[in-house]
Design a protein around this motif. Structure first.
Motif, PDB file in Angstrom:
ATOM      1  N   MET A  89       0.901  -5.999   9.342  1.00 31.35           N
ATOM      2  CA  MET A  89      -0.046  -6.433   8.318  1.00 31.35           C
ATOM      3  C   MET A  89      -1.342  -6.965   8.962  1.00 31.35           C
ATOM      4  O   MET A  89      -2.437  -6.646   8.520  1.00 31.35           O
ATOM      5  N   VAL A  90      -1.222  -7.751  10.037  1.00 34.10           N
ATOM      6  CA  VAL A  90      -2.409  -8.267  10.721  1.00 34.10           C
ATOM      7  C   VAL A  90      -3.225  -7.113  11.316  1.00 34.10           C
ATOM      8  O   VAL A  90      -4.445  -7.046  11.143  1.00 34.10           O
ATOM      9  N   LEU A  91      -2.572  -6.212  12.025  1.00 38.16           N
ATOM     10  CA  LEU A  91      -3.275  -5.099  12.634  1.00 38.16           C
ATOM     11  C   LEU A  91      -3.944  -4.205  11.590  1.00 38.16           C
ATOM     12  O   LEU A  91      -4.965  -3.575  11.863  1.00 38.16           O
ATOM     13  N   SER A  92      -3.377  -4.157  10.397  1.00 35.24           N
ATOM     14  CA  SER A  92      -3.934  -3.353   9.306  1.00 35.24           C
ATOM     15  C   SER A  92      -4.984  -4.094   8.498  1.00 35.24           C
ATOM     16  O   SER A  92      -5.556  -3.553   7.564  1.00 35.24           O
ATOM     17  N   GLY A  93      -5.195  -5.383   8.808  1.00 34.34           N
ATOM     18  CA  GLY A  93      -6.165  -6.179   8.081  1.00 34.34           C
ATOM     19  C   GLY A  93      -5.676  -6.648   6.730  1.00 34.34           C
ATOM     20  O   GLY A  93      -6.465  -6.968   5.846  1.00 34.34           O
ATOM     21  N   LEU A  94      -4.356  -6.721   6.542  1.00 31.74           N
ATOM     22  CA  LEU A  94      -3.771  -7.076   5.234  1.00 31.74           C
ATOM     23  C   LEU A  94      -3.108  -8.436   5.237  1.00 31.74           C
ATOM     24  O   LEU A  94      -2.213  -8.679   4.451  1.00 31.74           O
ATOM     25  N   ASN A  95      -3.532  -9.339   6.084  1.00 31.84           N
ATOM     26  CA  ASN A  95      -2.883 -10.652   6.186  1.00 31.84           C
ATOM     27  C   ASN A  95      -3.581 -11.722   5.366  1.00 31.84           C
ATOM     28  O   ASN A  95      -3.314 -12.896   5.536  1.00 31.84           O
ATOM     29  N   ASP A  96      -4.462 -11.343   4.466  1.00 36.72           N
ATOM     30  CA  ASP A  96      -5.179 -12.352   3.642  1.00 36.72           C
ATOM     31  C   ASP A  96      -4.327 -12.896   2.534  1.00 36.72           C
ATOM     32  O   ASP A  96      -3.513 -12.298   1.975  1.00 36.72           O
ATOM     33  N   GLY A 155       0.784  -1.233   0.000  1.00 41.38           N
ATOM     34  CA  GLY A 155       0.000   0.000   0.000  1.00 41.38           C
ATOM     35  C   GLY A 155       0.810   1.274   0.000  1.00 41.38           C
ATOM     36  O   GLY A 155       0.262   2.362  -0.096  1.00 41.38           O
ATOM     37  N   GLY A 156       2.119   1.162   0.138  1.00 36.53           N
ATOM     38  CA  GLY A 156       2.967   2.357   0.095  1.00 36.53           C
ATOM     39  C   GLY A 156       3.164   2.989   1.449  1.00 36.53           C
ATOM     40  O   GLY A 156       2.404   2.758   2.388  1.00 36.53           O
ATOM     41  N   VAL A 157       4.210   3.827   1.514  1.00 32.72           N
ATOM     42  CA  VAL A 157       4.648   4.374   2.789  1.00 32.72           C
ATOM     43  C   VAL A 157       5.072   5.829   2.650  1.00 32.72           C
ATOM     44  O   VAL A 157       5.700   6.199   1.666  1.00 32.72           O
ATOM     45  N   LEU A 158       4.707   6.630   3.631  1.00 29.20           N
ATOM     46  CA  LEU A 158       5.269   7.956   3.846  1.00 29.20           C
ATOM     47  C   LEU A 158       6.146   7.802   5.075  1.00 29.20           C
ATOM     48  O   LEU A 158       5.676   7.350   6.116  1.00 29.20           O
ATOM     49  N   THR A 167      -8.135  -5.739  14.793  1.00 32.24           N
ATOM     50  CA  THR A 167      -7.414  -4.894  13.842  1.00 32.24           C
ATOM     51  C   THR A 167      -7.676  -3.427  14.164  1.00 32.24           C
ATOM     52  O   THR A 167      -8.534  -3.103  14.991  1.00 32.24           O
ATOM     53  N   LEU A 168      -6.970  -2.544  13.497  1.00 27.84           N
ATOM     54  CA  LEU A 168      -7.129  -1.117  13.752  1.00 27.84           C
ATOM     55  C   LEU A 168      -8.527  -0.614  13.409  1.00 27.84           C
ATOM     56  O   LEU A 168      -8.990   0.361  13.978  1.00 27.84           O
ATOM     57  N   ASP A 169      -9.203  -1.290  12.487  1.00 29.69           N
ATOM     58  CA  ASP A 169     -10.567  -0.878  12.143  1.00 29.69           C
ATOM     59  C   ASP A 169     -11.623  -1.590  12.989  1.00 29.69           C
ATOM     60  O   ASP A 169     -12.812  -1.509  12.715  1.00 29.69           O
ATOM     61  N   GLY A 170     -11.188  -2.303  14.045  1.00 26.25           N
ATOM     62  CA  GLY A 170     -12.105  -2.903  15.001  1.00 26.25           C
ATOM     63  C   GLY A 170     -12.590  -4.300  14.683  1.00 26.25           C
ATOM     64  O   GLY A 170     -13.355  -4.875  15.442  1.00 26.25           O
ATOM     65  N   LYS A 171     -12.146  -4.877  13.571  1.00 24.43           N
ATOM     66  CA  LYS A 171     -12.558  -6.237  13.219  1.00 24.43           C
ATOM     67  C   LYS A 171     -11.704  -7.245  13.976  1.00 24.43           C
ATOM     68  O   LYS A 171     -10.548  -6.990  14.287  1.00 24.43           O
ATOM     69  N   MET A 172     -12.269  -8.402  14.238  1.00 19.43           N
ATOM     70  CA  MET A 172     -11.548  -9.458  14.938  1.00 19.43           C
ATOM     71  C   MET A 172     -10.883 -10.381  13.922  1.00 19.43           C
ATOM     72  O   MET A 172     -11.512 -10.804  12.960  1.00 19.43           O
ATOM     73  N   THR A 173      -9.612 -10.671  14.134  1.00 15.94           N
ATOM     74  CA  THR A 173      -8.885 -11.634  13.307  1.00 15.94           C
ATOM     75  C   THR A 173      -8.589 -12.849  14.169  1.00 15.94           C
ATOM     76  O   THR A 173      -8.021 -12.728  15.247  1.00 15.94           O
ATOM     77  N   ARG A 221      -0.557   4.039   2.186  1.00 14.51           N
ATOM     78  CA  ARG A 221      -1.430   3.485   3.217  1.00 14.51           C
ATOM     79  C   ARG A 221      -0.820   3.635   4.613  1.00 14.51           C
ATOM     80  O   ARG A 221      -1.523   3.660   5.608  1.00 14.51           O
ATOM     81  N   PHE A 222       0.510   3.702   4.721  1.00 17.75           N
ATOM     82  CA  PHE A 222       1.199   3.732   6.006  1.00 17.75           C
ATOM     83  C   PHE A 222       2.028   5.002   6.169  1.00 17.75           C
ATOM     84  O   PHE A 222       2.608   5.502   5.210  1.00 17.75           O
ATOM     85  N   PHE A 223       2.097   5.502   7.402  1.00 13.45           N
ATOM     86  CA  PHE A 223       2.974   6.603   7.774  1.00 13.45           C
ATOM     87  C   PHE A 223       3.894   6.073   8.863  1.00 13.45           C
ATOM     88  O   PHE A 223       3.429   5.636   9.916  1.00 13.45           O
TER      89      PHE A 223
END
Length: 166
Positions: free
Chosen positions: A159-166, A27-30, A129-135, A45-47
């Protein structure tokens, strides 16, 4: 945008470089690193901020082995190596609750189940995750060239906390 604060990564800075590399691919980084600001793509996507004494806004805080004094707000997610006694002491003293431990220990939140031909990370317990979903516990692949275990696991935790571990 997900905020990541990396503290206590000195020397070869494998932790910082691995996290920047993995986040760039997802997702890219600043990046604000040692007074320099750069980005890897438009609309990242990330800072990522390195070496600050206080975490700010909603963040994922990643502790390196040389972490000094840092104030971490309780609602932040913290990633720490399971053998980092200094980091664990800081978290305990501050009452941090959302902690992901990374280690080859079977009790750690994240550990490695395979490194060759690809790195596979094992999530051992439910996390939010950061958006409140359970993994739920699962295994997932991560693409990075690093061989040292903790930087790979820390990047996987992001990646898990961001919901990107799929």
């Amino acid at each position: 945008m997900h905020n990541i604060v990396i503290c206590g990564d000195v020397g070869e800075r494998r932790l910082t470089e691995t996290i920047i590399n993995v986040c760039s691919k997802n997702g890219g980084v600043l990046v604000c690193d040692k007074g320099k600001l750069y980005e890897t793509c438009e609309n990242p996507r990330f800072f990522i901020v390195t070496d600050v004494a206080e975490s700010f806004c909603q963040s994922i805080v990643v502790l390196g082995e040389d972490v000094g004094d840092i104030e971490i707000k309780n609602e932040f997610a913290v990633i720490v190596e399971g053998e980092n006694m200094r980091g664990l002491e800081i978290l305990k003293n501050q009452g941090c609750k959302n902690v992901l431990t990374c280690s080859m220990n079977g009790k750690a939140t994240l550990n490695i189940s395979s490194v060759y031909p690809q790195k596979i990370i094992n999530l051992q317990r439910n996390i939010k995750t950061l958006d409140g979903k359970m993994t739920e516990p699962c295994e997932f692949k991560i693409s990075c060239g690093e061989d040292e275990i903790y930087p790979v696991l820390a990047a996987g935790g992001i990646m898990v906390l961001s919901g990107l571990n799929d």
